[in-house]
Design an enzyme around this catalytic site. Sequence first.
Site, PDB file in Angstrom:
ATOM      1  N   HIS A   1       2.689   4.106   1.114  1.00 51.30           N
ATOM      2  CA  HIS A   1       2.871   4.648   2.465  1.00 51.30           C
ATOM      3  C   HIS A   1       4.322   5.020   2.693  1.00 51.30           C
ATOM      4  O   HIS A   1       5.214   4.614   1.952  1.00 51.30           O
ATOM      5  CB  HIS A   1       2.427   3.638   3.528  1.00 51.30           C
ATOM      6  CG  HIS A   1       3.378   2.498   3.712  1.00 51.30           C
ATOM      7  ND1 HIS A   1       3.530   1.474   2.792  1.00 51.30           N
ATOM      8  CD2 HIS A   1       4.258   2.210   4.721  1.00 51.30           C
ATOM      9  CE1 HIS A   1       4.442   0.613   3.215  1.00 51.30           C
ATOM     10  NE2 HIS A   1       4.910   1.044   4.375  1.00 51.30           N
TER      11      HIS A   1
ATOM     12  N   HIS B   1       0.845  -1.189   0.000  1.00 51.12           N
ATOM     13  CA  HIS B   1       0.000   0.000   0.000  1.00 51.12           C
ATOM     14  C   HIS B   1       0.890   1.252   0.000  1.00 51.12           C
ATOM     15  O   HIS B   1       1.901   1.289   0.708  1.00 51.12           O
ATOM     16  CB  HIS B   1      -0.891  -0.010   1.249  1.00 51.12           C
ATOM     17  CG  HIS B   1      -2.001   0.976   1.203  1.00 51.12           C
ATOM     18  ND1 HIS B   1      -3.309   0.612   0.982  1.00 51.12           N
ATOM     19  CD2 HIS B   1      -2.018   2.325   1.342  1.00 51.12           C
ATOM     20  CE1 HIS B   1      -4.079   1.683   0.993  1.00 51.12           C
ATOM     21  NE2 HIS B   1      -3.306   2.735   1.207  1.00 51.12           N
TER      22      HIS B   1
END
Length: 342
Positions: free
Chosen positions: A170, A168
Site C-alpha cells: 500500500h 500489505h
Amino acid sequence: MNKAVRHLADGRRITYYDEGPRPLPRTAVDSRDLPEVTAVSEIRRDPLTGEQVVIAAHRQSRTYKPAADLCPLCPSSPGRPTEVPETDYDVVVFDNRFPSFSGEAGHADVVCFTSDHDSSFRELSPRRVCTVLEALADRTTELSARDGVALVFPFENRGEEIGVTLHHPHGQIYAYPFVPPRTERLLQAARTHRAEHGSELLADLLASERADGRRIVAEGRYWSAFVPPAAKWPVHVLVVPHRQVPDLAALTTPEREDFAELYLSVLRRCDALYDRPLPYVAGWQQAPVHRDRDLAWLHLELFSVRRAQDKLKYLAGSESAMAVWINDSTPEQIADRLRTAG
C-alpha cells in the site's frame, strides 16, 4: 478503468478502481460498528526556522504490525470485516482512519495496490501499475479542487526498516495545506536556473545524464531512471519523464504504460541488489496546486536506507542536526550496482 465510490461504517469514503470491461456493482456494506473518526491534526510554525510541523497525537493509537490474518487492508471475508468491505479488489483508495492530516489541516488517503497481502509493488503487472497511476491521478485532481489544499503527495513506504507498520502492499496520499520545504527548494532551484540560463533545470539535468550515461539505471521511450549526481542515500534513483508535466493527471496513456515497464525494471534491480526485498521510500514530486506549475517537473524519487546486505544507514549528527548529508558510496557506484543487478 471503472470507478465506484462508496462509504465505510464511520462515514469515510472508499473508492474502487477496477480493471474489468464492465463496472462491478461493489454493493458490499461495511458491517463494523465503528465510532466516528475524531482525528484532529494541528499545524504549528517553528518560530526559529519558519517550517511547518504537523501535530497528530491521535496517531499513537493506530494499528501497529498486526498478524497477517488480522490485516485491515486485506479484503473482507466471512466473519472478518476489514477496511475494504468487498471480498476482492484491484486498487482501492480510502480515507485514512488515523490520518496525519485532517480537517482544515489537509487530508490523508490510503492506497491499496492489490488485494494480495503477500505481494509487492514490484510484483504488480504493468497493467496494474497503470491502474495505480490512474487512481493517483484521479485523487490528485479531486484533492487539488479542495479548499486549502496546496500540494498533493502520493508515496509508498516499504519495509520495517523504513517504519512500515502494515505489510500489505500500500501507499498513501497526503494533501498538504502548505507547500513542503523540499518542494520549495526544488522550485527555487528551477527558478534560479531559468533566470540564469533561460532553460528548464530538470530538462538540462536529464539531457546531461543521458549524454553522460554513467548514472543511468534504465531508459524507456518516455522516461529515464538515473542516480542523481549528488545522491544522498545508499540507493537513490530519480525516474523522470522526458517532457515537462506538472502532475500525474497530465500524463498520457503511452507515458503511463512506459513508466510501468521502466519502474518495474528499477524495482527488480533494487530487490536484486542484496537478494532480498529492499526497504525504500518512493514519492511523487508534483507541482503545487495554485502556483509555479510552469516551473515544476513531475518526477518520482526513490531512496533506501540499506547500504549493505546487513547494514543500514542511520541519520547521524550531520544529517539529522544540520541537514548536511554524507554518503559512503559515489552516485556512479550506486548506478553501476543497479545496472549489474538487473
